[in-house]
Design an enzyme around this catalytic site. Structure first.
Site, PDB file in Angstrom:
ATOM      1  N   GLU A 237       0.874  -1.178   0.000  1.00  0.00           N
ATOM      2  CA  GLU A 237       0.000   0.000   0.000  1.00  0.00           C
ATOM      3  C   GLU A 237       0.907   1.222   0.000  1.00  0.00           C
ATOM      4  OE1 GLU A 237      -3.159   0.152  -0.278  1.00  0.00           O
ATOM      5  OE2 GLU A 237      -3.766  -1.919   0.090  1.00  0.00           O
ATOM      6  N   CYS A 271      -2.105   9.429   2.308  1.00  0.00           N
ATOM      7  CA  CYS A 271      -1.833   8.871   0.977  1.00  0.00           C
ATOM      8  C   CYS A 271      -2.969   9.182   0.011  1.00  0.00           C
ATOM      9  CB  CYS A 271      -1.561   7.372   1.063  1.00  0.00           C
ATOM     10  SG  CYS A 271      -2.866   6.459   1.884  1.00  0.00           S
TER      11      CYS A 271
END
Ligand code: ADP
Length: 519
Positions: A237, A271
């Site tokens: 991720e 993010c």
């Protein structure tokens, strides 16, 4: 905790005060962690799912009791305002536990699947088998959630876990360690290694059965390489450069408020944060002026009345400054905020919410992940142009489209190469555990959350069961006399319209031949 040495001084990025002295996990203890993990796996993996979920429930209730205390630790360690610790880090973690409690039983139990007619008389199932020791390596921006959610999913699946939280937020790492301890998970089921990159690297080299990594693209590639060499399955991720697209018919007030929160929450260290905005030209000026006005009214600090906290990681400030300087040198206009020279970052790390106009894709600020409270805004003229610009990045995590027209929203959304798209909203897909979470391109490999978030930590085992009464199968030996029958059987079965009578005849013939030839 294992045997410890080296003292480790921790300072709050928002106040500069020393908040703790901790001990790192020594590298030499890693083999021992793995041995313990493998031993614990023998019992934990065999516990019925229901019993494993009891431990998760205990942890949830403990966290509910300690919510304020945990928020305090997160806020001190990261510099984020306490409400963000509560709403965006603690709440999603507790919600993830609740989701697992509700769905693990079904998601991880044996699933019955169909069996094709050609295999008549058999039954087919999928079993979800725990993999073994799962290594979870996590970052500092949402240090609770991004460590705990994969840990919890792995545990629910019957795995044991070794976790290495980020060295940038070690107090949160210790806090998670204590929570699992206090919730009473069996010895060795979930263990923590506290320390930095070297510790992380050594952990990956000890052949865990799965690696779940959240962090930078750079480290993700290193870990992906280690995993590939050992054929260790992994989820990566990584970062994002998420575009927000505002069409002329959008609710502008909502779009501006969404942009501010999407770009500046957690000081932009998200993010999935809004890293660039494209606004359709007819509403560009109005959007920009409203955005500036509202950005200037945001309050920075660490009180409950403040909106934006500090940066968490000093090294991140240099990256943000680098992107901003590059943009300003290439002609970007500072609409709000200040140039990096005027940032008051010494002992504390506050960057003012910064808005830029007159930007283009030759600038780092439009292409590379900034991970700070800087928001470039660009006008566009056509849908085709904005889709091209939005996709003009190595990343593909999240994106958003703002319009009242559902057809347009769906049309634009379908062309965005990202793991998620929000319509008239920002970031929020991550909060729904029924949705998959993950990126395309350099934003990562794999998905988690939801059923798949539990199943990735299991290998799927295909089971097919025959009642064992027949002595043979038509496709087994001997083959003599069967070729033309099979040919005819398949032709009748797979043709445009199945000829069931002929199919049945050939099938019975094949059974007969099988029986005769075996005599
Ligand atoms: P971020 O800056 O977003 O935290 P990093 O990729 O630097 O991203 O770090 C994320 C996590 O990865 C941290 O826990 C860090 O200690 C760990 N880490 C960094 N380098 C390595 C490596 N080579 N091997 C394993 N873990 C690492």
């Amino acid at each position: 905790m294992e045997e410890l040495h080296t003292k480790w001084e921790v300072y709050s990025p928002a106040t500069g005060e020393k908040i703790a002295e901790l001990d790192e996990t020594p590298l030499e203890s890693i083999p021992h962690l793995y041995t313990k993990s493998r031993q614990a796996f023998q019992t934990w993996s065999k516990l019925p799912i229901k019993e494993r979920l009891q431990y998760l429930k205990r942890l949830r209730l403990l966290m509910v009791n300690k919510m304020d205390e945990i928020a305090e630790v997160i806020s001190k360690d990261t510099g984020k305002v306490k409400i963000e610790a509560l709403v965006a880090d603690i709440m999603p973690t507790i919600d993830a536990i609740k989701h697992i409690e509700k769905h693990a039983m079904k998601a991880l139990s044996r699933q019955k699947v169909s069996t094709p007619l050609m295999l008549i008389g058999k039954k087919s199932y999928i079993d979800y088998m725990p993999r073994g020791t799962v290594l979870v390596i996590s970052p500092w921006n949402y240090p609770l959630q991004l460590a705990m959610v994969p840990i919890l999913n792995a545990l629910a699946g019957g795995n044991t876990v070794i976790a290495k939280p980020s060295e940038v937020t070690p107090l949160v790492g210790m806090c998670i360690d204590n929570l699992f301890h206090e919730a009473g998970f069996p010895e060795g089921t979930v263990q923590f290694a506290h320390g930095g990159k070297d510790l992380g690297a050594s952990l990956t080299e000890q052949k865990p059965d799965y690696i779940f990594f959240t962090g930078s693209v750079r480290t993700g590639k290193i870990i992906g390489e280690v995993a590939a060499k050992q054929l260790i399955p992994s989820t990566l991720e990584l970062g994002g450069k998420d575009p927000m697209i505002v069409l002329r018919d959008a609710n502008l007030e909502r779009a501006v408020n969404g942009a501010l929160w999407g770009a500046f929450t957690n000081s932009g260290q998200v993010c999935m944060s809004v890293e660039r905005i494209y606004v359709e030209r007819p509403v560009y000026k109005e959007f920009l002026s409203l955005l500036k006005e509202k950005a200037n009214s945001l309050k920075q600090g660490t009180r409950l009345t403040d909106d934006i906290g500090s940066m968490t990681f000093p090294a991140q400030i240099d990256i943000v400054a680098g992107h901003l300087e590059d943009a300003l040198n290439k002609g970007a206009i500072l609409e709000s905020g200040t140039s990096p020279n005027d940032w008051k970052t010494g002992q504390t790390y506050f960057i003012p919410p910064t808005i830029l106009s007159n930007v283009n894709h030759s600038m780092k600020i439009m292409k590379e992940e900034t991970f700070g409270p800087v928001l470039p805004v660009v006008p566009f003229d056509t849908e085709e142009e904005v889709v091209r610009l939005a996709n003009d990045t190595e990343y593909g995590l999240n994106s958003s489209v703002w319009t009242k027209d559902t057809v347009k929203a769906n049309r634009v959304a379908s062309q965005l190469v990202t793991g998620a798209v929000t319509i008239n909203d920002v970031l929020i897909t991550v909060a729904n555990h029924y949705l998959p979470f993950g990126g395309t391109k350099q934003s990562g490999i794999g998905r988690y959350h939801g059923e798949q978030g539990m199943r990735i930590f299991c290998h799927e085992k295909a089971i097919m069961k025959d009642n064992g009464k027949k002595n043979s199968e038509i496709q087994w030996y001997p083959y003599e006399g069967k070729y033309t029958k099979f040919l005819s059987l398949f032709q009748h079965y797979f043709s445009e319209k199945t000829n069931w009578i002929q199919f049945g005849k050939e099938y019975l013939q094949l059974i007969k031949i099988s029986k005769e030839k075996r005599k």
